[in-house]
Design a protein around this motif. Structure first.
Motif: not given
Length: 82
Positions: A4-25, A31-34
């Motif tokens: 499955p493919k996950a889009i992880i939104w980033s920007g404007y105060g969001l954080n934990c993108e890398e940790e979220t991607r790691f969890g999906f992997q 998982a792609d951070i966009i």
């Protein structure tokens, strides 16, 4: 079985993108951070994904209602395809 493919939104105060991607992997997903601006510029790219994630943190800080401005931007520009 396809991953499955996950889009992880980033920007404007969001954080934990890398940790979220790691969890999906770890769970076997791709998982792609966009950045939100990239989605707004090309909203149809959302169709490439089965999972959409807004990771932890407060978009725009907590001063303006915990991310309501980001939600409004998403609704205005991507609402018709969500």
């Amino acid at each position: 079985m396809k991953k499955p493919k996950a889009i992880i939104w980033s920007g404007y105060g969001l954080n934990c993108e890398e940790e979220t991607r790691f969890g999906f992997q770890l769970a076997g997903a791709q998982a792609d951070i966009i950045h939100i601006n990239d989605v707004i510029d090309a909203p149809k790219l959302i169709h490439r994904y089965q999972i959409m994630v807004f990771p932890g943190g407060f978009a725009y800080g907590d001063d303006t209602g915990t991310g309501m401005p980001m939600l409004t931007r998403c609704e205005i520009t991507c609402g018709n395809i969500l």
